[in-house]
Design an enzyme around this catalytic site. Structure first.
Site, short mmCIF file in Angstrom:
data_model
loop_
_atom_site.label_atom_id
_atom_site.label_comp_id
_atom_site.label_asym_id
_atom_site.label_seq_id
_atom_site.Cartn_x
_atom_site.Cartn_y
_atom_site.Cartn_z
CE LYS A 2 -4.27 -1.81 2.04
NZ LYS A 2 -4.01 -3.21 1.79
CD GLU A 50 -7.07 -2.19 -0.91
OE1 GLU A 50 -6.01 -2.40 -0.30
OE2 GLU A 50 -8.13 -2.76 -0.66
NE ARG A 84 -8.49 -10.20 -5.69
CZ ARG A 84 -9.67 -9.82 -5.23
NH1 ARG A 84 -10.73 -9.92 -6.01
NH2 ARG A 84 -9.82 -9.35 -4.01
#
Length: 613
Positions: A116, A293, A297
């Protein structure tokens, strides 16, 4: 197009990928653990390969076994789905080094967005707004405390490598910072092997807004608009929708453009999601939305984006992995209507949302919506994996129409004996704040008991179901100066109740059970078979197991005298205890079970006889 594809996942996402691949004439390979040997995704695929025992660490997380399965079956590409190894850069690299196609972003992109603090530094360089906070290398408690003071309380301590709410603490008072930091680091180290943290300003009215992005290997990156995932419980998404309520054109353009810049900053290829946090205290505004963030996927909630854009995101994944350019340009994408998705979990809201396991004796999602699932009636919900059993997705011209359609489908969803959160979801959709689009991540916590489903069905539903079972449990009754009244003794989810029967109730052919589905909750009503049955003749007094389970207590012995309502046996089923009681005064004529016994649904446990019989 790819000739063959191995899906390194399970459940509804594996089924979804297999169906899309089949439509494109791509041969599919499923992998499975012993717990999933008879799973739907295994049966749908052209070929299936066993990985190992049920624990994910011994099966779905074993990259070496997945690569071996690809070699064994000749698969040329691997689709990771979501969860498990989907964001594991090392596994993606191993797939590529093995000469296979990885259906996902490059390992370098995964790594760039995996931490992060580094991801936020990269976003700052790309001109993407980030939440005010501290991302520095100095991790001393003194420096972190000083930065928290600078940012201003309340603050959020977050694990650098975190996710899913792990390694995260809200701190409102400087006096509590040191203890929260210790706890956060300990949890982060245990979950991610990395105790480093960052500090962020805590947003008091937070909304979780995310943008679906897609890139190809020809330099094209597009967004497919935003989703709102603010309805969460313990940092886990519950209901998601697209587009975000209250999003105006100016804010949408700013947020979506920032998402494309974020994707380009890491040379992103494939499907990904840029997640933002918004301060919604004054509505959604472009200057109060910050990068949080990136998920490298496909997301669980991708169907709502598909619904409003008409795009099959899995098909896009396979086409991009084959080297094709994106099928559509940005100016060819538009929003049509509104879509809402609810995650149907095998969990019991009445018991703190504990996972519920067992065989789906009944499984019937409500009609009128898209259902993505990896199970069928008769399947077993095991304790080894995520308890989500289906996603229900409604699409309509307006948000209100989509919400009504989804609520109706959830209300009619029948699942038994496994417990689900369907009733909870129905109430969440009906909550006045959600209905008005005034959603933030704290709504479920604030609503509290108002979202809890009813413990028993309505009297009307009980009466109707009891009428179907009346011949098995009739108790004639009379009232002075009134028409005869009939009552029947039943077990409602294992607990004894009496139900007044409608005067028109017609004796049935001794059905064993009636399932009542109301507002998303499914209840089992079974005859006690213990009360008098017409003309004063004695009933058989048989106490039957209301569902499969384990006997955890036997509180009587053969020949013992018992009183009506006295507890006889306690059965544990679906992680709940069900006490079975005597239907009338009498004697234990037969005791057919012992503590520890596993019993089937409908098994005879005890028989009570009246002493005068």
């Amino acid at each position: 197009m790819l000739p063959s594809l191995l899906i390194a996942n399970r459940g509804e996402i594996a089924c979804r990928v297999i169906r899309t691949a089949r439509a494109l004439d791509v041969r599919t390979v499923a992998v499975y653990s012993d717990a999933d040997a008879d799973a739907l995704h295994v049966r749908l695929a052209d070929t299936a390969v066993r990985l190992g025992p049920p624990p994910a660490r011994d099966s779905y997380l074993r990259g070496d076994l997945i690569l071996a399965a690809a070699r064994e079956t000749g698969a040329v590409a691997i689709h990771p789905g979501y969860g498990f190894l989907s964001e594991n850069a090392d596994f993606a690299e191993a797939v590529i080094e093995a000469g296979l196609i990885w259906v996902g972003p490059d390992p370098a992109s995964i790594r760039a967005m995996g931490l992060k603090d580094a991801a936020k530094q990269r976003m700052i360089a790309a001109g993407v707004p980030v939440t005010p906070g501290y991302l520095g290398e100095d991790q001393s408690p003194e420096r972190l405390a000083a930065e928290a003071e600078r940012v201003g309380y309340p603050v959020l301590i977050k694990a650098v490598a975190g996710g899913g709410g792990k390694g995260m603490r809200r701190v409102d008072d400087p006096a509590d910072f040191a203890a929260a930091l210790v706890a956060c680091r300990r949890e982060a180290a245990a979950a991610f092997g990395d105790e480093r943290v960052l500090i962020e300003r805590y947003i008091l009215a937070p909304r979780h807004v995310e943008v679906q992005v897609f890139g190809d290997r020809h330099g094209n990156v597009v967004h497919l608009f935003e989703r709102d995932c603010s309805l969460q419980r313990r940092h886990q998404k519950v209901i998601e929708e697209a587009p975000a309520p209250g999003m105006d054109a100016v804010t949408r353009a700013a947020v979506c453009d920032a998402a494309v810049r974020a994707a380009r900053a890491v040379d992103y290829v494939g499907a990904g999601t840029i997640e933002f946090i918004a301060d919604a205290s004054e509505g959604l505004r472009a200057d109060r939305v910050w990068f949080m963030e990136m998920n490298t996927r496909l997301q669980v909630e991708h169907p709502v984006t598909e619904a409003i854009t008409g795009v099959d995101l899995v098909e896009w994944q396979l086409r991009v992995a084959s080297g094709e350019p994106l099928p559509l340009r940005q100016d060819q994408l538009a929003i049509s209507g509104h879509a809402i998705e609810a995650r149907l979990y095998a969990e019991d809201p009445a018991r703190g949302f504990l996972p519920s396991t067992g065989t789906l004796i009944a499984f019937g999602p409500g009609a009128g919506v898209r259902v993505d699932t990896g199970v069928e009636q008769g399947a077993t919900i095991s304790p080894h994996y995520d308890p989500m059993i289906a996603k229900l997705i409604a699409h309509a011209d307006t948000r209100d129409a989509a919400r009504a359609r989804l609520g109706a489908a959830l209300a009619g969803t029948q699942v038994w004996p496994v417990r689900t959160n369907a009733g909870f979801l129905v109430r969440a959709l009906d909550h006045p704040d959600f209905a008005a689009g005034a959603v933030d991540t704290g709504l479920i916590e604030r609503a509290g008991e108002a979202l809890m489903p009813r413990e028993r069905p309505s009297e009307a539903a009980l009466t109707a179901a009891a009428g179907e079972l009346a011949s098995a449990a009739l108790v004639p009754g009379f009232r002075l100066n009134a028409s005869p009244r009939r009552e029947a003794a039943f077990l409602l989810d294992g607990q004894p109740i009496e139900v007044a029967l409608a005067s028109t109730a017609v004796p049935s052919d001794r059905r064993e059970r009636a399932l009542i589905t109301e507002a998303g909750q499914t209840y089992a009503l079974t005859p006690f078979r213990a009360a008098a049955a017409g003309g004063g003749a004695a009933g058989d007094g048989a106490i039957l197991a209301p569902m499969p389970g384990r006997v955890i207590a036997v509180e009587v012995s053969a020949g013992e005298r018992v009183r009506a309502g006295q507890r006889l046996v306690t059965l544990e089923a679906m992680k709940m205890e069900h006490s079975l009681s005597a239907p009338f005064d009498g004697v234990i004529a037969a005791l057919d079970v012992a503590v520890g016994a596993q019993v089937a649904d409908g098994a005879a446990l005890v028989r009570v006889e009246r002493e005068d019989s």
